[in-house]
Structures are given as C-alpha cells and as structure tokens.
Design a protein around this motif. Structure first.
Motif, PDB file in Angstrom:
ATOM      1  N   GLU A  13     128.732 -72.536 -26.075  1.00 41.78           N
ATOM      2  CA  GLU A  13     128.464 -73.602 -25.116  1.00 41.78           C
ATOM      3  C   GLU A  13     127.459 -73.161 -24.048  1.00 41.78           C
ATOM      4  O   GLU A  13     126.752 -73.979 -23.486  1.00 41.78           O
ATOM      5  N   LYS A  14     127.408 -71.879 -23.771  1.00 38.72           N
ATOM      6  CA  LYS A  14     126.535 -71.349 -22.734  1.00 38.72           C
ATOM      7  C   LYS A  14     125.329 -70.662 -23.373  1.00 38.72           C
ATOM      8  O   LYS A  14     125.379 -70.178 -24.498  1.00 38.72           O
ATOM      9  N   TYR A  15     124.248 -70.626 -22.604  1.00 35.77           N
ATOM     10  CA  TYR A  15     123.045 -69.911 -23.019  1.00 35.77           C
ATOM     11  C   TYR A  15     123.284 -68.425 -22.837  1.00 35.77           C
ATOM     12  O   TYR A  15     123.470 -67.949 -21.725  1.00 35.77           O
ATOM     13  N   GLU A  16     123.318 -67.680 -23.933  1.00 35.18           N
ATOM     14  CA  GLU A  16     123.525 -66.244 -23.885  1.00 35.18           C
ATOM     15  C   GLU A  16     122.317 -65.543 -24.472  1.00 35.18           C
ATOM     16  O   GLU A  16     121.822 -65.926 -25.529  1.00 35.18           O
ATOM     17  N   MET A  17     121.860 -64.525 -23.795  1.00 34.96           N
ATOM     18  CA  MET A  17     120.725 -63.771 -24.285  1.00 34.96           C
ATOM     19  C   MET A  17     120.789 -62.344 -23.765  1.00 34.96           C
ATOM     20  O   MET A  17     121.533 -62.031 -22.830  1.00 34.96           O
ATOM     21  N   ALA A  18     120.010 -61.498 -24.384  1.00 36.50           N
ATOM     22  CA  ALA A  18     119.859 -60.121 -23.926  1.00 36.50           C
ATOM     23  C   ALA A  18     118.407 -59.723 -24.125  1.00 36.50           C
ATOM     24  O   ALA A  18     117.758 -60.153 -25.083  1.00 36.50           O
ATOM     25  N   THR A  19     117.904 -58.913 -23.228  1.00 40.14           N
ATOM     26  CA  THR A  19     116.530 -58.443 -23.351  1.00 40.14           C
ATOM     27  C   THR A  19     116.434 -56.999 -22.907  1.00 40.14           C
ATOM     28  O   THR A  19     117.085 -56.585 -21.937  1.00 40.14           O
ATOM     29  N   THR A  20     115.660 -56.236 -23.633  1.00 37.86           N
ATOM     30  CA  THR A  20     115.346 -54.898 -23.160  1.00 37.86           C
ATOM     31  C   THR A  20     114.321 -55.013 -22.040  1.00 37.86           C
ATOM     32  O   THR A  20     113.640 -56.032 -21.906  1.00 37.86           O
ATOM     33  N   GLY A  21     114.243 -53.994 -21.219  1.00 37.74           N
ATOM     34  CA  GLY A  21     113.111 -53.922 -20.311  1.00 37.74           C
ATOM     35  C   GLY A  21     111.838 -53.730 -21.129  1.00 37.74           C
ATOM     36  O   GLY A  21     111.889 -53.307 -22.289  1.00 37.74           O
ATOM     37  N   PRO A  22     110.686 -54.043 -20.556  1.00 38.07           N
ATOM     38  CA  PRO A  22     109.442 -53.907 -21.311  1.00 38.07           C
ATOM     39  C   PRO A  22     109.025 -52.458 -21.522  1.00 38.07           C
ATOM     40  O   PRO A  22     109.294 -51.586 -20.693  1.00 38.07           O
ATOM     41  N   TYR A  23     108.384 -52.238 -22.655  1.00 38.44           N
ATOM     42  CA  TYR A  23     107.611 -51.024 -22.908  1.00 38.44           C
ATOM     43  C   TYR A  23     106.146 -51.369 -22.651  1.00 38.44           C
ATOM     44  O   TYR A  23     105.721 -52.500 -22.879  1.00 38.44           O
ATOM     45  N   TYR A  24     105.371 -50.378 -22.209  1.00 42.42           N
ATOM     46  CA  TYR A  24     103.984 -50.640 -21.852  1.00 42.42           C
ATOM     47  C   TYR A  24     103.032 -49.796 -22.695  1.00 42.42           C
ATOM     48  O   TYR A  24     103.357 -48.663 -23.077  1.00 42.42           O
ATOM     49  N   VAL A  25     101.867 -50.360 -22.951  1.00 41.89           N
ATOM     50  CA  VAL A  25     100.785 -49.634 -23.619  1.00 41.89           C
ATOM     51  C   VAL A  25      99.561 -49.711 -22.714  1.00 41.89           C
ATOM     52  O   VAL A  25      99.187 -50.796 -22.260  1.00 41.89           O
ATOM     53  N   GLU A  26      98.956 -48.572 -22.436  1.00 44.98           N
ATOM     54  CA  GLU A  26      97.765 -48.516 -21.585  1.00 44.98           C
ATOM     55  C   GLU A  26      96.598 -47.924 -22.357  1.00 44.98           C
ATOM     56  O   GLU A  26      96.700 -46.813 -22.882  1.00 44.98           O
ATOM     57  N   LYS A  27      95.506 -48.672 -22.411  1.00 47.00           N
ATOM     58  CA  LYS A  27      94.269 -48.155 -22.981  1.00 47.00           C
ATOM     59  C   LYS A  27      93.371 -47.714 -21.836  1.00 47.00           C
ATOM     60  O   LYS A  27      93.119 -48.479 -20.908  1.00 47.00           O
ATOM     61  N   ASN A  28      92.913 -46.462 -21.902  1.00 49.87           N
ATOM     62  CA  ASN A  28      92.068 -45.904 -20.840  1.00 49.87           C
ATOM     63  C   ASN A  28      92.732 -46.036 -19.471  1.00 49.87           C
ATOM     64  O   ASN A  28      92.077 -46.320 -18.466  1.00 49.87           O
ATOM     65  N   THR A  29      94.051 -45.860 -19.442  1.00 50.82           N
ATOM     66  CA  THR A  29      94.885 -45.878 -18.222  1.00 50.82           C
ATOM     67  C   THR A  29      94.856 -47.212 -17.491  1.00 50.82           C
ATOM     68  O   THR A  29      95.254 -47.291 -16.327  1.00 50.82           O
TER      69      THR A  29
END
Length: 222
Positions: free
Chosen positions: A158-174
């Motif tokens: 009946e309720k909206y249930e979800m889970a999410t990981t924190g983001p992972y990041y990708v950096e090109k040339n910092t």
C-alpha cells in the motif's frame, strides 16, 4: 500512488538534478515522525564504517556518502570492492567498465533493480537474474565523467517503498559532470520562487542566482 510516494518521486528528481549539477550530496534519511504516515524506524540510513564502528566513524561515513537509504528493502552494494561515495578516475581516451555486486534483503516483492546513471535508468535487472548471477549486476561503463547508483522499488504494498545506494562517481581529468539542463532546472526554480520573495530575502536569492550562473558557465554536459 499515495501522497508520500508522490513526494518521494519529486524529492528523487530534485536530488538527481543536484547530482547532475556536480553537487556531491550524500542521501540521508530520518524517521520523519509526525510528517508522514510511515511507522518510526521505517525511514532509515545505513552507513558503511569498515571494521571500526563508533559515532565518529558513522558521521564520517555519512559525509563521505558511504550510505544506503531505504524505507523498506536493504541493499548492500560493492563496486570493484568499494562502497558508495567512491570516486573512480578516468583518464583521457579511456573507457571504464565497473563491476557491480549487490546483496538484497526484503519482505516486500521487488520485480527488478535499476542502475541509475546520470539520473536516467540505464539498466533494469530482474530479481531472478540477480539470483542466477550470484548477486552480480551488469557492468556500468563510462567514457566521460558521471555518476551512478542502484535503486530498488517494491511492488504490491500500500505504501511506496524503495531503497537506493548512495551514488558512485566517475571523474575524467579530475572534473565532475555538470549538466546544463540540471543547472537550468535550479535557475528556473529560483526565478519562480524569487517572485514571492520579501525585500529582506532578495539578497539571498541574488547570491544563489550568482552561484548557479557560475555553475552554468562550468557546465560540460547537456
């Protein structure tokens, strides 16, 4: 979808725009007691603290984004052996392929998991496929700066249930990914809210507008 679900979807959209604008904001959660209908303890955040656990390491992990936020399922992710919040480096003319592993616990049915890349559902993985692959999800590939996370949404409750990981990041040339579209989203929102501002509030709006206009000049993605 109930009112909490609608608010949750909107908050999620705003959060993805913030990440797309290059802001590294770790997700967090609290009970929200009195502000929603979820029982106390339903909305929660888990923090990866390695082998040493105390209040200081917990807060340090939260700030670093080594988190999973949920009001139902429990996700335990590992990407190349790293928890959420990790920054992967990408050199010029390099393609990066990241291996994603996940452990999942839930009492409510979950039809599939999603890998969200730069705010868009990049891949969907059925739970049956996750079991067959011993918790391994398809790899995530990057040739530019960006971010990704793993999300699960339940079905049948009946309720909206979800889970999410924190983001992972990708950096090109910092350099982080900064989306013009997402920066403009905040500029438009700011302009709309500024029409309701009092004279005393206008200096703060001017400062915020300056921040986002500078961010727009730094944009390196659509």
């Amino acid at each position: 979808m109930d009112e909490n679900g609608i608010r949750g979807r909107w908050a999620q959209e705003v959060y993805y725009h913030a990440l797309n604008a290059g802001l590294r904001l770790p997700p967090a959660a609290g009970s929200g007691s009195g502000a929603n209908e979820n029982p106390i303890g339903t909305n929660r955040v888990y923090v990866h603290c390695d082998e040493h656990f105390d209040a200081e390491s917990w807060w340090e992990g939260l700030v670093a984004g080594r988190v999973v936020v949920t009001n139902g399922p429990l996700l335990r992710p590992s990407v190349e052996g790293k928890p959420p919040g990790h920054i992967f480096r990408l050199d010029e003319d390099e393609n990066l392929e990241l291996s994603v592993a996940l452990k999942l616990a839930t009492r409510t049915p979950i039809p599939y998991l999603e890998i969200v890349k730069n705010g868009v559902a990049d891949q969907q993985v059925e739970i049956a496929s996750l079991a067959k692959s011993n918790g391994k999800l398809p790899p995530v590939t990057f040739d530019e700066s960006g971010w990704f996370l793993v999300r699960a949404v339940t079905s049948g409750g009946e309720k909206y249930e979800m889970a999410t990981t924190g983001p992972y990041y990708v950096e090109k040339n910092t350099q982080p990914r900064i989306s013009r579209r997402s920066v403009q989203f905040f500029l438009d929102w700011l302009a709309e809210e500024e029409t309701l501002a009092t004279p005393a509030e206008r200096p703060a709006f001017a400062k915020a507008r300056e921040f986002w206009q500078q961010r727009l000049k730094q944009a390196n993605a659509l």
